[in-house]
Design an enzyme around this catalytic site. Structure first.
Site, PDB file in Angstrom:
ATOM      1  N   ASN A  69      60.467   1.769  23.796  1.00 27.42           N
ATOM      2  CA  ASN A  69      61.109   2.444  24.929  1.00 27.42           C
ATOM      3  C   ASN A  69      60.467   3.786  25.279  1.00 27.42           C
ATOM      4  O   ASN A  69      60.531   4.196  26.437  1.00 27.42           O
ATOM      5  CB  ASN A  69      62.597   2.652  24.592  1.00 27.42           C
ATOM      6  CG  ASN A  69      63.260   3.676  25.488  1.00 27.42           C
ATOM      7  OD1 ASN A  69      63.534   3.410  26.656  1.00 27.42           O
ATOM      8  ND2 ASN A  69      63.490   4.882  24.962  1.00 27.42           N
ATOM      9  N   SER A 116      58.589  -1.194  33.809  1.00 29.65           N
ATOM     10  CA  SER A 116      59.177  -0.540  34.988  1.00 29.65           C
ATOM     11  C   SER A 116      58.876  -1.400  36.210  1.00 29.65           C
ATOM     12  O   SER A 116      57.839  -2.094  36.252  1.00 29.65           O
ATOM     13  CB  SER A 116      58.550   0.844  35.187  1.00 29.65           C
ATOM     14  OG  SER A 116      58.871   1.341  36.477  1.00 29.65           O
ATOM     15  N   TYR A 138      50.949   5.640  35.394  1.00 26.98           N
ATOM     16  CA  TYR A 138      52.222   5.093  34.903  1.00 26.98           C
ATOM     17  C   TYR A 138      52.336   3.604  35.233  1.00 26.98           C
ATOM     18  O   TYR A 138      52.685   2.784  34.374  1.00 26.98           O
ATOM     19  CB  TYR A 138      53.357   5.883  35.555  1.00 26.98           C
ATOM     20  CG  TYR A 138      54.748   5.510  35.088  1.00 26.98           C
ATOM     21  CD1 TYR A 138      55.237   5.923  33.847  1.00 26.98           C
ATOM     22  CD2 TYR A 138      55.586   4.750  35.906  1.00 26.98           C
ATOM     23  CE1 TYR A 138      56.528   5.592  33.439  1.00 26.98           C
ATOM     24  CE2 TYR A 138      56.867   4.420  35.500  1.00 26.98           C
ATOM     25  CZ  TYR A 138      57.336   4.845  34.268  1.00 26.98           C
ATOM     26  OH  TYR A 138      58.609   4.509  33.866  1.00 26.98           O
ATOM     27  N   LYS A 151      52.592   0.361  32.675  1.00 23.92           N
ATOM     28  CA  LYS A 151      53.737  -0.563  32.670  1.00 23.92           C
ATOM     29  C   LYS A 151      53.290  -1.988  32.992  1.00 23.92           C
ATOM     30  O   LYS A 151      53.834  -2.956  32.444  1.00 23.92           O
ATOM     31  CB  LYS A 151      54.803  -0.089  33.661  1.00 23.92           C
ATOM     32  CG  LYS A 151      55.407   1.283  33.291  1.00 23.92           C
ATOM     33  CD  LYS A 151      56.057   1.255  31.918  1.00 23.92           C
ATOM     34  CE  LYS A 151      56.818   2.534  31.604  1.00 23.92           C
ATOM     35  NZ  LYS A 151      57.454   2.499  30.281  1.00 23.92           N
TER      36      LYS A 151
HETATM   37  P1  NAP Z   1      63.340  10.253  28.888  1.00 26.60           P
HETATM   38  O1  NAP Z   1      64.736  10.642  29.203  1.00 26.60           O
HETATM   39  O2  NAP Z   1      62.222  11.172  29.218  1.00 26.60           O
HETATM   40  O3  NAP Z   1      63.274   9.833  27.346  1.00 26.60           O
HETATM   41  C1  NAP Z   1      62.063   9.426  26.760  1.00 26.60           C
HETATM   42  C2  NAP Z   1      62.170   9.643  25.280  1.00 26.60           C
HETATM   43  O4  NAP Z   1      60.889   9.288  24.702  1.00 26.60           O
HETATM   44  C3  NAP Z   1      62.413  11.113  24.920  1.00 26.60           C
HETATM   45  O5  NAP Z   1      63.289  11.203  23.831  1.00 26.60           O
HETATM   46  C4  NAP Z   1      61.023  11.588  24.557  1.00 26.60           C
HETATM   47  O6  NAP Z   1      60.980  12.674  23.656  1.00 26.60           O
HETATM   48  C5  NAP Z   1      60.461  10.352  23.881  1.00 26.60           C
HETATM   49  N1  NAP Z   1      59.002  10.413  23.793  1.00 26.60           N
HETATM   50  C6  NAP Z   1      58.136  10.835  24.745  1.00 26.60           C
HETATM   51  N2  NAP Z   1      56.885  10.783  24.273  1.00 26.60           N
HETATM   52  C7  NAP Z   1      56.968  10.339  22.995  1.00 26.60           C
HETATM   53  C8  NAP Z   1      56.013  10.109  21.983  1.00 26.60           C
HETATM   54  N3  NAP Z   1      54.709  10.321  22.178  1.00 26.60           N
HETATM   55  N4  NAP Z   1      56.447   9.669  20.777  1.00 26.60           N
HETATM   56  C9  NAP Z   1      57.757   9.454  20.546  1.00 26.60           C
HETATM   57  N5  NAP Z   1      58.708   9.669  21.469  1.00 26.60           N
HETATM   58  C10 NAP Z   1      58.319  10.115  22.683  1.00 26.60           C
HETATM   59  O7  NAP Z   1      62.960   8.886  29.644  1.00 26.60           O
HETATM   60  P2  NAP Z   1      63.886   7.666  30.089  1.00 26.60           P
HETATM   61  O8  NAP Z   1      64.131   7.801  31.524  1.00 26.60           O
HETATM   62  O9  NAP Z   1      65.004   7.492  29.159  1.00 26.60           O
HETATM   63  O10 NAP Z   1      62.827   6.473  29.935  1.00 26.60           O
HETATM   64  C11 NAP Z   1      62.828   5.588  28.827  1.00 26.60           C
HETATM   65  C12 NAP Z   1      61.868   4.446  29.170  1.00 26.60           C
HETATM   66  O11 NAP Z   1      62.317   3.796  30.366  1.00 26.60           O
HETATM   67  C13 NAP Z   1      60.444   4.914  29.453  1.00 26.60           C
HETATM   68  O12 NAP Z   1      59.527   3.984  28.924  1.00 26.60           O
HETATM   69  C14 NAP Z   1      60.379   4.908  30.969  1.00 26.60           C
HETATM   70  O13 NAP Z   1      59.067   4.741  31.425  1.00 26.60           O
HETATM   71  C15 NAP Z   1      61.244   3.715  31.272  1.00 26.60           C
HETATM   72  N6  NAP Z   1      61.776   3.714  32.625  1.00 26.60           N
HETATM   73  C16 NAP Z   1      62.573   4.726  33.081  1.00 26.60           C
HETATM   74  C17 NAP Z   1      63.055   4.682  34.366  1.00 26.60           C
HETATM   75  C18 NAP Z   1      63.934   5.758  34.930  1.00 26.60           C
HETATM   76  O14 NAP Z   1      64.233   5.717  36.115  1.00 26.60           O
HETATM   77  N7  NAP Z   1      64.386   6.723  34.126  1.00 26.60           N
HETATM   78  C19 NAP Z   1      62.709   3.614  35.213  1.00 26.60           C
HETATM   79  C20 NAP Z   1      61.898   2.612  34.724  1.00 26.60           C
HETATM   80  C21 NAP Z   1      61.440   2.663  33.427  1.00 26.60           C
HETATM   81  P3  NAP Z   1      61.032  14.212  24.205  1.00 26.60           P
HETATM   82  O15 NAP Z   1      62.412  14.368  24.769  1.00 26.60           O
HETATM   83  O16 NAP Z   1      60.780  15.037  23.001  1.00 26.60           O
HETATM   84  O17 NAP Z   1      59.954  14.297  25.241  1.00 26.60           O
END
Ligand code: NAP
Length: 247
Positions: A90, A142, A155, A159
């Site tokens: 994730n 995504s 990005y 994905k």
């Molecule tokens: P988020 O709130 O930014 O959370 C991402 C988490 O991953 C954070 O805890 C972050 O840690 C951690 N992380 C980042 N880089 C890392 C690394 N190198 N090693 C270990 N952990 C790491 O993002 P989210 O929105 O929940 O997204 C989760 C997933 O869903 C991602 O893959 C994203 O691409 C995908 N996604 C999100 C959306 C959306 O609209 N939000 C849509 C489609 C897909 P830190 O907090 O310390 O940075």
């Protein structure tokens, strides 16, 4: 409880969608290891919930783009837990800009964190899952990996790569009872989308048939389905969670 007695590893589990995945798994009786850069605010809550369901919750500090650290952490988890039944890749980042402004390091870091990490983690669990003749790997891709998005070449490439990894690995391990699937969320309310201004959000809503952004719980519910036996005949799939965007 659908995941009683199972052990799940969730990357990026300290906030956002990862947090909701951890919570939904804990509610179903799984023990959890979440890997993240920082422990975050919720380990105590996770442990309390785990205890209430006869399970455990642990944090392992790991940059999932660091191959050596990933191997080390999965060795530790395998020793501590005995088996790993579910992996959710994730963790993810964005470094958005138009391609002519994009620095090579922004391209590489997004590919490393979003795609190479899933390779490292999946490789680390696949041997054990094959040996135990069962397991479920879920990659959080995504919708932009399917339909593209201006300003996100790095990005969306990462994905789209995850989707290819999902389908190829699903074919490699299917005969041993291991399932590999991906989800393709659309726009979900998290810190990642908080960066959008009202104008950008308004433009988005008009393209989403359900007329709203999604909640992280709505992504976690689909991932729970893929992690559990409810989806025992589903592998190599990419489930869109988009409110109809990109249908
Ligand atoms: P988020 O709130 O930014 O959370 C991402 C988490 O991953 C954070 O805890 C972050 O840690 C951690 N992380 C980042 N880089 C890392 C690394 N190198 N090693 C270990 N952990 C790491 O993002 P989210 O929105 O929940 O997204 C989760 C997933 O869903 C991602 O893959 C994203 O691409 C995908 N996604 C999100 C959306 C959306 O609209 N939000 C849509 C489609 C897909 P830190 O907090 O310390 O940075």
């Amino acid at each position: 409880m659908m995941l009683q007695g199972k052990t799940a590893v969730v990357t990026g589990g300290s906030r956002g969608i990862g947090r909701e995945i951890v919570l939904s798994f804990l509610h179903q009786g799984a023990s959890i290891y979440y890997l993240d850069l920082q422990e975050g605010e919720y380990l105590g809550e996770y442990q309390k919930l785990a205890q209430e369901h006869g399970a455990q919750a642990f944090f392992k500090e790991a940059n999932v783009a660091d191959e050596e650290r990933v191997n080390q952490v999965f060795d530790e988890i395998a020793k501590e837990a005995g088996s790993i039944d579910i992996l959710v890749n994730n963790a993810g980042i964005t470094r958005d800009t138009l391609i002519f402004r994009m620095k090579t390091e922004d391209w590489k870091s997004v590919l490393d964190v979003n795609l190479s990490s899933a390779f490292y983690c999946s490789r680390a669990v696949s041997r054990q899952m094959i040996k135990q003749r069962g397991g479920s790997i879920i990659n959080v891709a995504s919708i932009v990996g399917v339909i593209g998005n201006a300003g996100q070449t790095n990005y969306s490439a990462s994905k789209a790569g995850l989707i290819g990894l999902t389908k190829s690995l699903a074919r490699e391990v299917a005969s041993r009872g291991v399932r590999v699937n991906a989800v393709a969320p659309g726009f979900i309310v998290t810190p990642m989308t908080d960066k959008l201004n009202e104008e950008q959000k308004g433009a988005l809503y008009s393209q989403i048939p359900l007329g709203r952004l999604g909640d992280p719980e709505e992504v976690a519910k689909v991932i729970l389905f893929l992690a559990s036996d409810l989806s025992s005949y589903v592998t190599g799939e990419v489930l869109k969670i988009t409110g109809g965007l990109g249908m």
